[in-house]
Design a protein around this motif. Structure first.
Motif, PDB file in Angstrom:
ATOM      1  N   ASN A 135     -58.079   7.786  15.100  1.00 52.11           N
ATOM      2  CA  ASN A 135     -58.867   8.707  15.915  1.00 52.11           C
ATOM      3  C   ASN A 135     -59.844   9.494  15.049  1.00 52.11           C
ATOM      4  O   ASN A 135     -59.423  10.343  14.260  1.00 52.11           O
ATOM      5  CB  ASN A 135     -57.919   9.668  16.648  1.00 52.11           C
ATOM      6  CG  ASN A 135     -58.636  10.659  17.530  1.00 52.11           C
ATOM      7  OD1 ASN A 135     -59.851  10.606  17.688  1.00 52.11           O
ATOM      8  ND2 ASN A 135     -57.887  11.579  18.103  1.00 52.11           N
ATOM      9  N   ALA A 138     -59.424  13.231  14.857  1.00 56.82           N
ATOM     10  CA  ALA A 138     -58.132  13.755  14.407  1.00 56.82           C
ATOM     11  C   ALA A 138     -58.305  14.817  13.324  1.00 56.82           C
ATOM     12  O   ALA A 138     -59.284  14.820  12.570  1.00 56.82           O
ATOM     13  CB  ALA A 138     -57.260  12.612  13.893  1.00 56.82           C
ATOM     14  N   ARG A 139     -57.309  15.685  13.220  1.00 60.70           N
ATOM     15  CA  ARG A 139     -57.326  16.750  12.220  1.00 60.70           C
ATOM     16  C   ARG A 139     -56.807  16.268  10.867  1.00 60.70           C
ATOM     17  O   ARG A 139     -56.997  16.946   9.860  1.00 60.70           O
ATOM     18  CB  ARG A 139     -56.486  17.928  12.716  1.00 60.70           C
ATOM     19  CG  ARG A 139     -56.870  18.402  14.098  1.00 60.70           C
ATOM     20  CD  ARG A 139     -56.015  19.552  14.591  1.00 60.70           C
ATOM     21  NE  ARG A 139     -56.444  20.828  14.042  1.00 60.70           N
ATOM     22  CZ  ARG A 139     -55.949  22.010  14.410  1.00 60.70           C
ATOM     23  NH1 ARG A 139     -54.975  22.052  15.315  1.00 60.70           N
ATOM     24  NH2 ARG A 139     -56.384  23.129  13.882  1.00 60.70           N
ATOM     25  N   LEU A 175     -46.068  11.603  14.031  1.00 59.55           N
ATOM     26  CA  LEU A 175     -47.471  11.189  14.132  1.00 59.55           C
ATOM     27  C   LEU A 175     -47.580   9.697  14.417  1.00 59.55           C
ATOM     28  O   LEU A 175     -46.678   8.915  14.092  1.00 59.55           O
ATOM     29  CB  LEU A 175     -48.224  11.500  12.837  1.00 59.55           C
ATOM     30  CG  LEU A 175     -48.347  12.968  12.420  1.00 59.55           C
ATOM     31  CD1 LEU A 175     -49.022  13.062  11.060  1.00 59.55           C
ATOM     32  CD2 LEU A 175     -49.127  13.767  13.455  1.00 59.55           C
ATOM     33  N   ASP A 176     -48.688   9.310  15.024  1.00 57.19           N
ATOM     34  CA  ASP A 176     -49.032   7.903  15.141  1.00 57.19           C
ATOM     35  C   ASP A 176     -50.538   7.766  14.916  1.00 57.19           C
ATOM     36  O   ASP A 176     -51.218   8.744  14.599  1.00 57.19           O
ATOM     37  CB  ASP A 176     -48.606   7.310  16.493  1.00 57.19           C
ATOM     38  CG  ASP A 176     -49.244   8.025  17.672  1.00 57.19           C
ATOM     39  OD1 ASP A 176     -50.402   8.497  17.550  1.00 57.19           O
ATOM     40  OD2 ASP A 176     -48.604   8.131  18.730  1.00 57.19           O
ATOM     41  N   ARG A 177     -51.061   6.561  15.090  1.00 59.85           N
ATOM     42  CA  ARG A 177     -52.469   6.323  14.748  1.00 59.85           C
ATOM     43  C   ARG A 177     -53.457   6.963  15.705  1.00 59.85           C
ATOM     44  O   ARG A 177     -54.648   7.017  15.410  1.00 59.85           O
ATOM     45  CB  ARG A 177     -52.737   4.823  14.634  1.00 59.85           C
ATOM     46  CG  ARG A 177     -51.992   4.184  13.479  1.00 59.85           C
ATOM     47  CD  ARG A 177     -52.627   2.900  13.004  1.00 59.85           C
ATOM     48  NE  ARG A 177     -51.870   2.334  11.895  1.00 59.85           N
ATOM     49  CZ  ARG A 177     -52.392   1.570  10.949  1.00 59.85           C
ATOM     50  NH1 ARG A 177     -53.658   1.256  10.969  1.00 59.85           N
ATOM     51  NH2 ARG A 177     -51.615   1.083   9.993  1.00 59.85           N
ATOM     52  N   THR A 178     -52.988   7.440  16.830  1.00 59.29           N
ATOM     53  CA  THR A 178     -53.878   8.177  17.722  1.00 59.29           C
ATOM     54  C   THR A 178     -54.085   9.610  17.253  1.00 59.29           C
ATOM     55  O   THR A 178     -54.951  10.315  17.766  1.00 59.29           O
ATOM     56  CB  THR A 178     -53.330   8.194  19.158  1.00 59.29           C
ATOM     57  OG1 THR A 178     -52.127   8.967  19.207  1.00 59.29           O
ATOM     58  CG2 THR A 178     -53.061   6.779  19.653  1.00 59.29           C
ATOM     59  N   GLN A 179     -53.284  10.035  16.272  1.00 61.85           N
ATOM     60  CA  GLN A 179     -53.349  11.418  15.799  1.00 61.85           C
ATOM     61  C   GLN A 179     -53.869  11.529  14.371  1.00 61.85           C
ATOM     62  O   GLN A 179     -53.915  12.630  13.818  1.00 61.85           O
ATOM     63  CB  GLN A 179     -51.952  12.051  15.895  1.00 61.85           C
ATOM     64  CG  GLN A 179     -51.410  12.112  17.316  1.00 61.85           C
ATOM     65  CD  GLN A 179     -49.922  12.394  17.335  1.00 61.85           C
ATOM     66  OE1 GLN A 179     -49.094  11.565  16.962  1.00 61.85           O
ATOM     67  NE2 GLN A 179     -49.575  13.602  17.753  1.00 61.85           N
ATOM     68  N   VAL A 180     -54.255  10.414  13.785  1.00 57.06           N
ATOM     69  CA  VAL A 180     -54.803  10.424  12.424  1.00 57.06           C
ATOM     70  C   VAL A 180     -56.032   9.519  12.378  1.00 57.06           C
ATOM     71  O   VAL A 180     -56.235   8.673  13.256  1.00 57.06           O
ATOM     72  CB  VAL A 180     -53.766   9.954  11.374  1.00 57.06           C
ATOM     73  CG1 VAL A 180     -52.573  10.887  11.338  1.00 57.06           C
ATOM     74  CG2 VAL A 180     -53.337   8.516  11.645  1.00 57.06           C
ATOM     75  N   TYR A 181     -56.827   9.710  11.340  1.00 51.18           N
ATOM     76  CA  TYR A 181     -57.992   8.872  11.084  1.00 51.18           C
ATOM     77  C   TYR A 181     -57.779   8.241   9.716  1.00 51.18           C
ATOM     78  O   TYR A 181     -57.453   8.939   8.742  1.00 51.18           O
ATOM     79  CB  TYR A 181     -59.254   9.725  11.114  1.00 51.18           C
ATOM     80  CG  TYR A 181     -60.549   8.971  10.952  1.00 51.18           C
ATOM     81  CD1 TYR A 181     -60.877   7.912  11.788  1.00 51.18           C
ATOM     82  CD2 TYR A 181     -61.469   9.349   9.973  1.00 51.18           C
ATOM     83  CE1 TYR A 181     -62.081   7.239  11.655  1.00 51.18           C
ATOM     84  CE2 TYR A 181     -62.685   8.690   9.844  1.00 51.18           C
ATOM     85  CZ  TYR A 181     -62.984   7.632  10.680  1.00 51.18           C
ATOM     86  OH  TYR A 181     -64.186   6.958  10.539  1.00 51.18           O
TER      87      TYR A 181
END
Length: 294
Positions: A135, A138-139, A175-181
């Motif tokens: 994402n 993502a933060r 966490l998953d990949r929708t919450q990280v870049y």
């Protein structure tokens, strides 16, 4: 017993294509004659005046090897060869990369610019550009080292065994990949998974730096020693860097940065997962301390 990689007889078209693909995956980028050529002798012949040496002579070693009657000629290379003007001189390529990256105002523009950038020869030995996954809003942004075979095949970072372990590591702290870049310092796989050269790192550096700048990241996770040393500008090894919060500066802001072990290292050294867990706990605590977004 036949030599490794050297066919003992004529190949079928499918066998030849499979062998060629194997050579490419192993990092072979040049086709050489089967017999060794005496380059010193050839150089001396070329250096002699035309009148002294008469008609050009050709040694048996320098004679191109032709396929016997009925045997298939070698197929054409699987990949397009780079133009004769590529790669550019290193300093010029770095300058061009810096100007191009700075001109991009969005991540989509940056990806398109990288896809058309001809200043790094790695693009000619890679199957796909590996730009990012996850994402972009993502933060948390993770920056790895360079794509491997699986990543090169799919055009996405961390999709092989290392990526599967990374997914489990993220899941352990919710966490998953929708919450990280997720991105890499190099967007193309070095041939044979070799270490990138300093020139390749320097040429690609403006793009990952601009990618971080254009992202919404409030926390950087530097996955592996190559990423940590490059982005933090240090020669300190990952054993000393891991778990220690630092800061990465963009022209607009300072971003907290945490170096961690690369999942590929943890697959080879599973005993180090204990330290990796401590680092993940530290990451989780920093994430929980972030103020809500407006």
């Amino acid at each position: 017993m036949p030599q490794l990689g050297k066919p003992s007889g004529p190949l079928t078209p499918d066998e030849a294509a499979a062998l060629l693909a194997f050579y490419v995956e192993a990092g072979v980028t040049e086709a050489l004659a089967e017999e060794a050529a005496d380059r010193y002798q050839l150089a001396n012949q070329n250096a002699a005046p035309e009148a002294e040496r008469g008609a050009p002579q050709r040694t048996q070693a320098a004679e191109p090897r032709r396929a016997p009657v009925g045997q298939m000629e070698a197929p054409a290379p699987l990949r397009t060869q780079p133009p004769t003007t590529i790669p550019l001189e290193d300093k010029e390529a770095v300058s061009n990369a810096r100007a191009l990256a700075a001109s991009c105002q969005t991540l989509d523009e940056l990806k398109a610019a990288l896809a058309n950038f001809e200043g790094c020869a790695l693009r000619y030995t890679a199957k796909n550009l590996v730009f990012a996954d996850g994402n972009p809003e993502a933060r948390i942004m993770l920056v790895g080292e360079a794509p491997g075979k699986d990543e090169d095949q799919e055009g996405l970072p961390f999709v092989g065994r290392s990526g599967q372990l990374l997914d489990r590591m993220l899941a352990s702290i919710g966490l998953d990949r929708t919450q990280v870049y997720i991105a890499n310092t190099l967007p193309w796989r070095p041939p044979g998974n070799r270490a990138p050269t300093p020139a390749e790192q320097a040429i690609c550096a403006p793009f990952i730096e601009r990618q971080i700048e254009l992202s919404k990241a409030e926390i950087l996770v530097l996955v592996g020693g190559v990423s940590a040393k490059q982005l933090l500008g240090t020669d300190t090894g990952i054993m000393r860097l891991r778990g220690r919060w630092s800061s990465y500066a963009t022209p607009a802001r300072e971003i907290p940065a945490l170096p961690i072990f690369h999942p590929a290292y943890l697959l080879r050294q599973p005993a180090q997962k204990r330290l990796a867990w401590h680092d993940l706990i530290s990451l989780k605590m920093r994430i929980d301390s972030l103020p809500p977004r407006d």
